[in-house]
Design an enzyme around this catalytic site. Structure first.
Site, PDB file in Angstrom:
ATOM      1  N   ARG A  87       0.677  -1.238  -0.031  1.00  0.00           N
ATOM      2  CA  ARG A  87       0.102   0.083  -0.103  1.00  0.00           C
ATOM      3  C   ARG A  87       0.880   1.483  -0.118  1.00  0.00           C
ATOM      4  O   ARG A  87       0.666   2.256  -0.505  1.00  0.00           O
ATOM      5  CB  ARG A  87      -0.974   0.124   1.103  1.00  0.00           C
ATOM      6  CG  ARG A  87      -1.813  -1.164   1.335  1.00  0.00           C
ATOM      7  CD  ARG A  87      -3.042  -1.070   0.217  1.00  0.00           C
ATOM      8  NE  ARG A  87      -3.945   0.228   0.712  1.00  0.00           N
ATOM      9  CZ  ARG A  87      -5.206   0.398  -0.017  1.00  0.00           C
ATOM     10  NH1 ARG A  87      -5.803  -0.490  -0.992  1.00  0.00           N
ATOM     11  NH2 ARG A  87      -5.905   1.381   0.216  1.00  0.00           N
ATOM     12  N   THR A  93      -5.271   6.487  -3.308  1.00  0.00           N
ATOM     13  CA  THR A  93      -6.264   6.194  -4.188  1.00  0.00           C
ATOM     14  C   THR A  93      -6.249   7.232  -5.250  1.00  0.00           C
ATOM     15  O   THR A  93      -6.100   7.236  -6.559  1.00  0.00           O
ATOM     16  CB  THR A  93      -7.581   6.171  -3.640  1.00  0.00           C
ATOM     17  OG1 THR A  93      -7.642   5.239  -2.488  1.00  0.00           O
ATOM     18  CG2 THR A  93      -8.578   5.322  -4.830  1.00  0.00           C
ATOM     19  N   ARG A 104       1.267   5.460  -7.931  1.00  0.00           N
ATOM     20  CA  ARG A 104       0.080   6.183  -8.306  1.00  0.00           C
ATOM     21  C   ARG A 104       0.639   7.756  -8.679  1.00  0.00           C
ATOM     22  O   ARG A 104       0.139   8.342  -9.814  1.00  0.00           O
ATOM     23  CB  ARG A 104      -1.092   6.077  -7.449  1.00  0.00           C
ATOM     24  CG  ARG A 104      -1.830   4.943  -7.544  1.00  0.00           C
ATOM     25  CD  ARG A 104      -2.666   4.678  -6.279  1.00  0.00           C
ATOM     26  NE  ARG A 104      -3.488   3.468  -6.715  1.00  0.00           N
ATOM     27  CZ  ARG A 104      -4.320   2.940  -5.585  1.00  0.00           C
ATOM     28  NH1 ARG A 104      -4.076   3.363  -4.363  1.00  0.00           N
ATOM     29  NH2 ARG A 104      -5.024   1.920  -6.038  1.00  0.00           N
ATOM     30  N   ASN A 114      -5.725   4.424 -11.740  1.00  0.00           N
ATOM     31  CA  ASN A 114      -4.922   4.467 -10.720  1.00  0.00           C
ATOM     32  C   ASN A 114      -3.779   3.125 -10.737  1.00  0.00           C
ATOM     33  O   ASN A 114      -3.278   3.130  -9.720  1.00  0.00           O
ATOM     34  CB  ASN A 114      -5.335   5.055  -9.532  1.00  0.00           C
ATOM     35  CG  ASN A 114      -6.318   3.861  -8.904  1.00  0.00           C
ATOM     36  OD1 ASN A 114      -6.669   2.706  -9.432  1.00  0.00           O
ATOM     37  ND2 ASN A 114      -6.913   4.316  -7.859  1.00  0.00           N
ATOM     38  N   HIS A 117      -3.912  -2.207  -7.866  1.00  0.00           N
ATOM     39  CA  HIS A 117      -4.759  -2.233  -6.916  1.00  0.00           C
ATOM     40  C   HIS A 117      -3.881  -3.219  -5.812  1.00  0.00           C
ATOM     41  O   HIS A 117      -2.943  -4.052  -6.199  1.00  0.00           O
ATOM     42  CB  HIS A 117      -5.787  -3.583  -7.176  1.00  0.00           C
ATOM     43  CG  HIS A 117      -6.557  -4.030  -5.989  1.00  0.00           C
ATOM     44  ND1 HIS A 117      -7.276  -3.542  -4.988  1.00  0.00           N
ATOM     45  CD2 HIS A 117      -6.288  -5.543  -5.475  1.00  0.00           C
ATOM     46  CE1 HIS A 117      -7.493  -4.237  -4.161  1.00  0.00           C
ATOM     47  NE2 HIS A 117      -6.858  -5.642  -4.418  1.00  0.00           N
TER      48      HIS A 117
HETATM   49  P1  RTP Z   1      -7.928  -0.507  -4.786  1.00  0.00           P
HETATM   50  O1  RTP Z   1      -9.050  -1.158  -4.113  1.00  0.00           O
HETATM   51  O2  RTP Z   1      -7.993  -0.604  -6.328  1.00  0.00           O
HETATM   52  O3  RTP Z   1      -6.551  -0.894  -4.502  1.00  0.00           O
HETATM   53  O4  RTP Z   1      -7.865   0.895  -4.542  1.00  0.00           O
HETATM   54  P2  RTP Z   1      -7.818   1.462  -3.005  1.00  0.00           P
HETATM   55  O5  RTP Z   1      -8.287   0.648  -1.979  1.00  0.00           O
HETATM   56  O6  RTP Z   1      -7.030   2.725  -2.984  1.00  0.00           O
HETATM   57  O7  RTP Z   1      -9.542   2.432  -3.514  1.00  0.00           O
HETATM   58  P3  RTP Z   1     -10.909   1.804  -3.202  1.00  0.00           P
HETATM   59  O8  RTP Z   1     -11.598   2.879  -2.549  1.00  0.00           O
HETATM   60  O9  RTP Z   1     -10.919   0.420  -2.740  1.00  0.00           O
HETATM   61  O10 RTP Z   1     -11.458   2.036  -4.481  1.00  0.00           O
HETATM   62  C1  RTP Z   1     -11.366   1.051  -5.626  1.00  0.00           C
HETATM   63  C2  RTP Z   1     -10.916   1.517  -7.114  1.00  0.00           C
HETATM   64  O11 RTP Z   1     -12.171   2.328  -7.531  1.00  0.00           O
HETATM   65  C3  RTP Z   1     -11.788   3.270  -8.404  1.00  0.00           C
HETATM   66  N1  RTP Z   1     -12.485   4.643  -7.666  1.00  0.00           N
HETATM   67  N2  RTP Z   1     -13.098   5.511  -8.351  1.00  0.00           N
HETATM   68  N3  RTP Z   1     -14.377   7.813  -9.074  1.00  0.00           N
HETATM   69  C4  RTP Z   1     -14.066   7.498  -7.974  1.00  0.00           C
HETATM   70  O12 RTP Z   1     -14.272   8.522  -6.983  1.00  0.00           O
HETATM   71  C5  RTP Z   1     -13.334   6.328  -7.404  1.00  0.00           C
HETATM   72  N4  RTP Z   1     -13.165   6.171  -6.207  1.00  0.00           N
HETATM   73  C6  RTP Z   1     -12.525   4.976  -6.215  1.00  0.00           C
HETATM   74  C7  RTP Z   1     -10.588   3.388  -8.441  1.00  0.00           C
HETATM   75  O13 RTP Z   1      -9.841   2.602  -9.402  1.00  0.00           O
HETATM   76  C8  RTP Z   1      -9.864   2.646  -6.874  1.00  0.00           C
HETATM   77  O14 RTP Z   1      -8.772   2.278  -6.933  1.00  0.00           O
HETATM   78 MG    MG Z   2      -9.587  -0.854  -1.887  1.00  0.00          MG
END
Ligand code: RTP
Ligand code: MG
Length: 143
Positions: A87, A93, A104, A114, A117
């Site tokens: 992470r 994110t 990122r 981004n 994952h």
């Molecule tokens: P990931 O699960 O992909 O590792 O990413 P993360 O924990 O940093 O973020 P998460 O909140 O779990 O969101 C999953 C993925 O959804 C997309 N996303 N788009 N348009 C938006 O506001 C938005 N927010 C999240 C991103 O691809 C994010 O990594």
């Molecule tokens: Mg996530």
């Protein structure tokens, strides 16, 4: 010592930008070992199931379309505190909020596209590794 496993995905934009080697190099330099890997093109069903926790979020459909827009590289990583080490390598994110030198910050175009994952906890890591490698298993280390 707390050796963990975590699940990493190089998302379609990362594969398209030809960053697999660059990202693998960052994993290895940080002490993470790649213990399973496969390239695949996710179906809408697979992407939706993988991100089921976000089903009710407004970005869910866009997320599924993005994750199915091209091949992804999926790997299980192993190492000391692997979940958080990965992470930290990824960064926040939203790349605009990500620390300098993170994957990122260096390569992502937007909060949605981004590049990578990474599992967010040891428990989710185990479920995500089972999701992708359950039938194949992880190659046991012999040396
Ligand atoms: P990931 O699960 O992909 O590792 O990413 P993360 O924990 O940093 O973020 P998460 O909140 O779990 O969101 C999953 C993925 O959804 C997309 N996303 N788009 N348009 C938006 O506001 C938005 N927010 C999240 C991103 O691809 C994010 O990594
Ligand atoms: Mg996530």
């Amino acid at each position: 010592m707390s050796v963990e496993q975590t699940l990493s995905i190089i998302k379609p934009d990362g594969v398209q930008k030809n960053l697999i080697g660059e990202i693998y190099s960052r994993f290895e330099k940080a002490g993470l070992r790649i213990v399973a890997a496969k390239m695949m093109h996710l179906s809408k069903e697979q992407a939706g199931e993988f991100y089921a926790v976000h089903k009710e979020r407004p970005f869910f459909n866009d997320l599924v379309n993005y994750m199915t827009s091209g091949p992804v590289m999926v790997q299980a990583l192993e190492g000391e505190l692997a979940v958080n080490v990965n992470r930290d390598l990824m960064g926040a994110t939203n790349p605009a909020d990500a620390d300098d030198g993170t994957i990122r910050s260096d390569f992502a175009d937007s909060i949605e596209e981004n590049i990578v994952h990474g599992s967010d906890a040891v428990e989710t890591a185990a479920a995500e590794i089972r999701f992708f490698f359950g039938s194949d298993g992880i190659c046991p280390r012999t040396r």
